[in-house]
Design a protein around this motif. Structure first.
Motif, PDB file in Angstrom:
ATOM      1  N   ALA A   1     -10.455  65.413 126.907  1.00 17.78           N
ATOM      2  CA  ALA A   1      -9.990  66.646 126.274  1.00 17.78           C
ATOM      3  C   ALA A   1      -8.520  66.535 125.908  1.00 17.78           C
ATOM      4  O   ALA A   1      -8.111  66.946 124.811  1.00 17.78           O
ATOM      5  CB  ALA A   1     -10.216  67.834 127.206  1.00 17.78           C
TER       6      ALA A   1
ATOM      7  N   ALA B   1      -6.313  75.613 123.672  1.00 14.04           N
ATOM      8  CA  ALA B   1      -6.068  74.855 124.907  1.00 14.04           C
ATOM      9  C   ALA B   1      -5.683  75.802 126.037  1.00 14.04           C
ATOM     10  O   ALA B   1      -6.231  75.719 127.154  1.00 14.04           O
ATOM     11  CB  ALA B   1      -4.973  73.821 124.671  1.00 14.04           C
TER      12      ALA B   1
ATOM     13  N   SER C   1     -12.039  74.059 120.251  1.00 18.07           N
ATOM     14  CA  SER C   1     -11.056  73.591 119.272  1.00 18.07           C
ATOM     15  C   SER C   1     -11.685  73.510 117.883  1.00 18.07           C
ATOM     16  O   SER C   1     -11.067  73.908 116.896  1.00 18.07           O
ATOM     17  CB  SER C   1     -10.477  72.244 119.702  1.00 18.07           C
ATOM     18  OG  SER C   1     -11.530  71.326 119.908  1.00 18.07           O
TER      19      SER C   1
ATOM     20  N   ALA D   1     -18.916  67.374 122.374  1.00 21.17           N
ATOM     21  CA  ALA D   1     -18.839  68.131 123.624  1.00 21.17           C
ATOM     22  C   ALA D   1     -20.216  68.307 124.240  1.00 21.17           C
ATOM     23  O   ALA D   1     -20.366  68.366 125.457  1.00 21.17           O
ATOM     24  CB  ALA D   1     -18.202  69.497 123.377  1.00 21.17           C
TER      25      ALA D   1
ATOM     26  N   GLY E   1      -7.083  66.678 122.206  1.00 21.97           N
ATOM     27  CA  GLY E   1      -6.066  67.680 121.899  1.00 21.97           C
ATOM     28  C   GLY E   1      -4.847  67.049 121.231  1.00 21.97           C
ATOM     29  O   GLY E   1      -4.391  67.511 120.183  1.00 21.97           O
TER      30      GLY E   1
ATOM     31  N   PHE F   1     -12.288  73.424 125.941  1.00 25.63           N
ATOM     32  CA  PHE F   1     -11.368  73.126 124.839  1.00 25.63           C
ATOM     33  C   PHE F   1     -12.062  72.280 123.773  1.00 25.63           C
ATOM     34  O   PHE F   1     -11.899  72.511 122.578  1.00 25.63           O
ATOM     35  CB  PHE F   1     -10.126  72.404 125.357  1.00 25.63           C
ATOM     36  CG  PHE F   1      -9.240  71.910 124.253  1.00 25.63           C
ATOM     37  CD1 PHE F   1      -8.471  72.801 123.520  1.00 25.63           C
ATOM     38  CD2 PHE F   1      -9.197  70.561 123.918  1.00 25.63           C
ATOM     39  CE1 PHE F   1      -7.675  72.356 122.485  1.00 25.63           C
ATOM     40  CE2 PHE F   1      -8.403  70.117 122.885  1.00 25.63           C
ATOM     41  CZ  PHE F   1      -7.642  71.011 122.165  1.00 25.63           C
ATOM     42  N   LEU F   2     -12.849  71.291 124.229  1.00 25.02           N
ATOM     43  CA  LEU F   2     -13.554  70.436 123.267  1.00 25.02           C
ATOM     44  C   LEU F   2     -14.440  71.276 122.353  1.00 25.02           C
ATOM     45  O   LEU F   2     -14.519  71.042 121.152  1.00 25.02           O
ATOM     46  CB  LEU F   2     -14.421  69.408 123.996  1.00 25.02           C
ATOM     47  CG  LEU F   2     -13.702  68.250 124.661  1.00 25.02           C
ATOM     48  CD1 LEU F   2     -14.699  67.327 125.326  1.00 25.02           C
ATOM     49  CD2 LEU F   2     -12.881  67.488 123.636  1.00 25.02           C
TER      50      LEU F   2
ATOM     51  N   GLY G   1     -11.065  71.779 130.148  1.00 25.22           N
ATOM     52  CA  GLY G   1     -11.080  70.655 129.215  1.00 25.22           C
ATOM     53  C   GLY G   1     -12.343  70.652 128.379  1.00 25.22           C
ATOM     54  O   GLY G   1     -12.316  70.476 127.150  1.00 25.22           O
ATOM     55  N   LEU G   2     -13.474  70.897 129.028  1.00 26.92           N
ATOM     56  CA  LEU G   2     -14.755  70.936 128.314  1.00 26.92           C
ATOM     57  C   LEU G   2     -14.779  72.099 127.321  1.00 26.92           C
ATOM     58  O   LEU G   2     -15.185  71.944 126.161  1.00 26.92           O
ATOM     59  CB  LEU G   2     -15.881  71.073 129.335  1.00 26.92           C
ATOM     60  CG  LEU G   2     -17.294  71.111 128.786  1.00 26.92           C
ATOM     61  CD1 LEU G   2     -17.582  69.869 127.961  1.00 26.92           C
ATOM     62  CD2 LEU G   2     -18.300  71.219 129.916  1.00 26.92           C
TER      63      LEU G   2
END
Lengths: 336, 417
Positions: free
Chosen positions: A199, A292, A63, A254, A203, A59-60, A56-57
Motif C-alpha cells: 500500500a 490514505a 485510491s 486489491a 501510494g 487505501f488500495l 493499507g488494504l
C-alpha cells in the motif's frame, strides 16, 4: 483568535507529543497500572498493527475510487464489484498456474481492461451527466453480483499465500518480561506487513505519477478544469480512459491482496464499496492523500472496535464519519 | 428469470388441467439450506444429505413420487423465513426439510405454528429452544441439537486433557450459545473456569480475526472455538498464520469435514483438537461405513467432501424420517398430515450413527461421539472416534422441569466463575 503561526506551532507540538506517546506505548515495557487500565500490551500493539495494515488494504481500494471521482466527478458504485471480480479472476489464474504473483498481475490487467471497456462503451455515452452515470454503476454492480454468484457460487475462496510471505515474524517489540527475566517478543503475520508495504509503495507511486509526470500533470489539470484542458489540445478521452483503467486495476489488484489476507465471497463487493465510500468521505473526495488518511483512520477504528468492544465496534467507524461531516464536510483533505 | 416464470406458468397450467388423481401421485417436499453466505459449503452438503435419502428410497415413499424443491437462505432468520414462505405458500410443499442454522430454526419453528397443516422437519439447525421451550406441534428434529452434540467433551477436557481454565471464541447467536452451554456446563461443574471476560462473541461472517486473536488471553490452558463454515476456516488459518500456540477445543462444526476438507492452511493448528458431535469420520461400524461409501459413490469428484459432514448426516436423517413415516401412512396426507405427524412422533429407526427416537417435545435422542482430529491414511484430516455416549437426550437425563432451571442458553450461561 490566535495568529496562524501560533496555531501551527501548537498543532505541530501536539503531533510530536502524540507520536512520542505512541512510540512509548509500542516500545516500552508497560507498567502494571497501565495494564490494569487498558489491558495487555500484546493486544494493543497487535490491534494497532492490524488497524494500520487494514488501512493499507482500504487505501488500495479507495485510491482508485477517489482518483476516478476526482477527474470525472463520477461516483463509481461498481467499484466493489471490480474488487470482487479481481479476487475471483486472480484466484482462478493462481489455481491454474500455481503462481500467486501471476494471478495478481492478471487480476490487475483484466480489471483495468474492464474499466476501459466501461468507460468507452458506457460512460462516454453519458458524459457530463453525473447522476445518470452513478445510477448506471449501481445497475452494473447488481448485475455483476448475480453473475459472479452464478459463476463462483456462494462458497468462500481462500488464496494460498505465497511461500515466502507465509507465517509470522518476531518483531523487536517486547510484550512482557517473564518472571525469569526473559523477554517475550511480539509475533506478527508476515503477509499483513507485506500488505502495508504494498500500500505504501502504491501510494508513493501514485503520488509520483500525479506530481512528477506529464500525464499526471494533465490529470491534475483535468481535475481543476476539464474544458480548459480539452481546449489546450489534450485528448481528454485518452486521459479519462487511462485514469479509469488505473482506478479499476487497483481495485482488482486489491481483490487479490485482500482476498489473500482475509477471503473472498459474495457480499465482499458491498463491504469494500461501503468501506471506500466511508474512507473517501472522511478523507475528502478526489484526494489521494485524503484517501490514505481516511483509510488509516477507518482501519484503526474498525480494529480497535473489534478488539476492545466487539459488539458495538462498528459504531466507531460511523461516529468518525459523522464527526468529520459535522466539522469539515468536504473531508479532511478535501477542497470545496 | 422471464423464461423461468414462463415455465412455472406452463407447469401451473398443466397441473390445472391434469386430473386430480394424477396430481395426487406426487408429494412436494421442500428442502431449505444455506446456499449463500458464510455457511454456503455446509448448506451444499446438507442438500447432498437430502439427495442421499431420496436416492435410497428411489424418490418414492408411500407409493408416491417425491418431488424435491430446494430453497436457499444465508443463515439469517429473515432469509430462512422468506425462503420457507416461498416454498410453503407459493410452491405448496406439504413437508419441509430445513433449515440449517440455529437462529433460522427458531424462526422457522415460530412460522410453523402459523401453518398447522404443513409438517416441518429440521435440517441441522441446533439451537436449544427450537424444541425445549415453546415447541411447535408440527416441528420435528431427528438431528439432535448443539448441547447434546457436546456430550462428553467437557468431562474429557477436564479429566483427560487436564485443562482447568479456557477462553471461549464463538459466533454471536443461538447455536454457539447452545454449544458453549453444552461444553461448559459439565466442565465448570467439575471445577473448570471460563471467565465471562474471556468469552469472545463475533458476528457471523466476520472475516478478520487478527484483532480477536490478539485479544485472546495467554493465561488459559486452551481455547474453546465454536465457529462454522467460512468463519472457522478464516479463524483457523489466521490463527496458524499468526503463530498461535494454545491448544484448541472444537465445537461440532468447527473441525468437521466442511472445514477439514477445505483448502485453507489449517493443518498444523487443528491436528489433535478434541471435539464432539453427532458423527465421527472414522467410526468403525458397518452402518456408518455403508453411509460413507454411498456418499463417496454419489459425490466423490462432484464437489463432495472426502467424508460426509454432519450437515449431510443431519439432513439425511431428517429426510429419511420423513420418508419412513410417509411409507407408514401410505403417502396419505389428505387429513392435513395429521397421521403423518403421529407416525413421526412415534418413529424409531436405525440411522448410520445408531438408534434415533424422539422425546415428547419432538427432539431426537441419539448417540454422540467424542472425537479428535488426526491425519487419515490418505492424508485427509479426519475426526477419529475416542468415545461414544449412548442415547443422549436434550435434558441429559435430568427431569424436564429440573432442566429448565438451568436457564436459557446465553453469552453468560453458565457463569462459571
Amino acid at each position: 483568535m490566535r495568529k496562524p503561526m501560533q496555531r501551527r506551532t501548537i498543532l505541530i507540538l501536539g503531533i510530536v507529543l502524540f507520536a512520542a506517546a505512541l512510540l512509548w506505548l509500542v516500545f516500552a515495557v508497560w507498567p502494571d497500572w497501565l495494564i490494569d487500565a487498558i489491558g495487555r500490551k500484546k493486544t494493543f500493539v497487535n490491534t494497532l498493527l492490524n488497524g494500520i495494515t487494514l488501512g493499507g488494504l482500504y487505501f488500495l481500494v479507495a485510491s482508485g475510487f477517489t482518483l476516478v471521482f476526482g477527474l470525472m466527478r463520477n461516483v463509481n458504485l461498481a467499484h466493489g464489484s471490480m474488487y470482487l471480480l479481481g479476487g475471483y479472476i486472480g484466484y482462478e489464474v493462481a489455481e491454474a498456474t500455481g503462481s500467486w504473483f501471476f494471478g495478481l498481475a492478471v487480476a490487475f490487467l483484466a480489471i483495468a481492461v474492464s474499466g476501459i471497456l466501461l468507460q468507452v462503451a458506457i460512460f462516454r455515452r453519458m458524459e457530463g451527466d453525473e447522476l445518470r452515470q452513478t445510477l448506471v454503476t449501481i445497475g452494473i454492480s447488481i448485475i455483476a453480483a448475480d453473475l459472479m454468484l452464478a459463476t463462483w457460487t456462494g462458497t468462500t475462496y481462500q488464496f494460498d499465500t505465497p511461500d515466502g510471505l507465509y507465517g509470522a515474524i518476531v518483531l523487536p517489540v517486547i510484550s512482557v518480561v517473564k518472571s525469569s527475566g526473559a523477554p517475550v517478543f511480539i509475533k506478527y503475520p508476515m503477509y499483513r506487513l507485506t500488505v502495508l508495504g504494498v500500500a505504501v509503495v502504491v501510494g508513493i507511486g501514485l503520488w509520483l505519477f500525479l506530481n512528477r509526470t506529464r500525464i499526471g500533470m494533465m490529470i491534475r489539470a483535468g481535475v481543476n478544469d476539464r474544458e480548459m484542458l480539452a481546449a489546450s489540445g489534450v485528448n481528454v478521452h485518452f486521459v479519462f480512459a487511462l485514469v479509469f483503467a488505473i482506478g479499476a486495476g487497483l481495485a482488482g489488484f486489491a481483490g487479490v491482496v485482500g482476498g489473500t489476507a482475509l477471503s473472498i465471497a459474495p457480499g465482499e463487493d458491498i463491504r469494500y464499496l461501503l468501506a471506500s465510500l466511508v474512507v473517501v468521505i472522511v478523507g475528502g473526495l478526489g484526494s489521494v492523500s485524503g484517501a490514505a488518511i481516511g483509510a488509516l483512520l477507518i482501519g484503526l477504528a474498525e480494529q480497535f472496535g473489534l478488539a476492545y468492544f466487539p459488539t458495538y465496534g462498528v459504531v466507531l467507524t460511523f461516529l468518525i464519519m459523522v464527526g468529520v461531516l459535522a466539522i469539515r464536510p468536504q473531508g479532511i483533505m478535501g477542497t470545496r | 428469470m422471464l423464461k423461468c416464470a414462463g415455465k412455472t406458468l406452463l407447469a401451473a397450467a398443466v397441473l390445472a388441467v391434469a386430473s386430480p388423481a394424477v396430481a395426487q401421485d406426487t408429494i412436494k417436499m421442500g428442502g431449505l439450506a444455506t446456499l449463500e453466505g458464510a455457511f454456503a459449503a455446509p448448506g451444499q452438503d446438507g442438500i447432498r444429505g437430502i439427495r442421499m435419502a431420496l436416492e435410497e428410497f428411489n424418490h418414492t415413499a408411500g407409493g408416491k413420487k417425491i418431488e424435491l424443491i430446494t430453497g436457499s437462505s444465508d443463515a439469517s432468520p429473515a432469509s430462512a423465513i422468506r425462503a420457507t414462505r416461498k416454498l410453503v405458500e407459493q410452491d405448496g410443499v406439504q413437508i419441509m426439510i430445513g433449515p440449517l442454522s440455529g437462529s433460522e430454526g427458531l424462526a422457522v419453528k415460530d412460522y410453523a405454528k402459523t401453518k398447522p397443516n404443513v409438517t416441518f422437519i429440521n435440517g441441522t439447525s441446533a439451537a436449544q429452544d427450537t424444541t425445549l421451550r415453546k415447541p411447535a406441534p408440527n416441528f420435528f428434529r431427528f438431528s439432535t441439537e448443539g448441547a447434546q452434540w457436546m456430550a462428553g467433551l467437557g468431562e474429557y477436557a477436564y479429566k483427560v486433557k487436564k485443562y482447568r481454565k479456557v477462553a471461549v471464541l464463538a459466533e454471536d447467536y443461538s447455536f454457539p450459545y447452545t454449544q458453549v452451554f453444552g461444553f461448559l456446563e459439565p466442565f465448570c461443574r467439575l471445577g473448570g473456569k471460563a471467565s465471562v471476560n474471556a468469552r469472545f462473541w463475533v458476528p457471523i461472517g466476520n472475516k478478520d480475526y487478527s484483532s480477536v486473536i490478539a485479544a485472546l488471553p495467554d493465561d488459559v490452558d486452551a481455547i474453546y472455538v465454536a465457529l462454522g463454515g467460512a468463519d472457522a476456516i478464516n479463524f483457523l488459518s489466521q490463527y496458524q498464520q499468526a503463530g498461535g500456540e494454545l491448544p484448541l477445543i472444537g465445537g461440532s462444526i468447527t473441525v468437521d469435514q466442511t472445514v477439514l476438507g477445505s483448502k485453507g492452511k489449517i493443518r498444523k493448528t487443528v491436528i489433535g483438537t478434541p471435539s464432539a458431535g453427532p458423527i465421527s469420520d472414522t467410526w468403525d461400524d458397518p452402518r456408518w461405513k455403508a453411509f460413507v461409501a454411498q456418499y463417496k459413490k454419489m459425490f466423490a469428484g462432484k464437489g463432495g467432501f472426502p467424508s460426509p459432514s454432519l450437515f449431510a448426516h443431519g439432513y439425511y436423517i431428517n429426510t429419511k424420517a420423513a420418508l419412513l413415516a410417509l411409507n407408514q401412512v401410505k403417502g396419505d396426507l389428505s387429513d392435513g398430515g395429521k397421521k403423518l405427524r403421529a407416525a413421526l412422533s412415534s418413529l424409531k429407526f436405525e440411522s448410520p450413527t445408531g438408534m434415533v427416537s424422539l422425546d415428547p417435545r419432538r427432539n431426537a435422542i441419539a448417540d454422540m461421539f467424542l472425537t479428535e482430529v488426526v491425519e487419515g491414511p490418505d492424508g485427509n484430516l479426519v475426526n477419529k472416534t475416542i468415545g461414544v455416549t449412548k442415547q443422549v437426550s436434550q435434558t441429559f437425563g435430568v427431569k424436564y422441569e429440573e432442566f429448565l432451571k438451568y436457564g436459557p442458553v446465553s453469552r453468560t450461561n453458565p457463569p462459571c466463575k
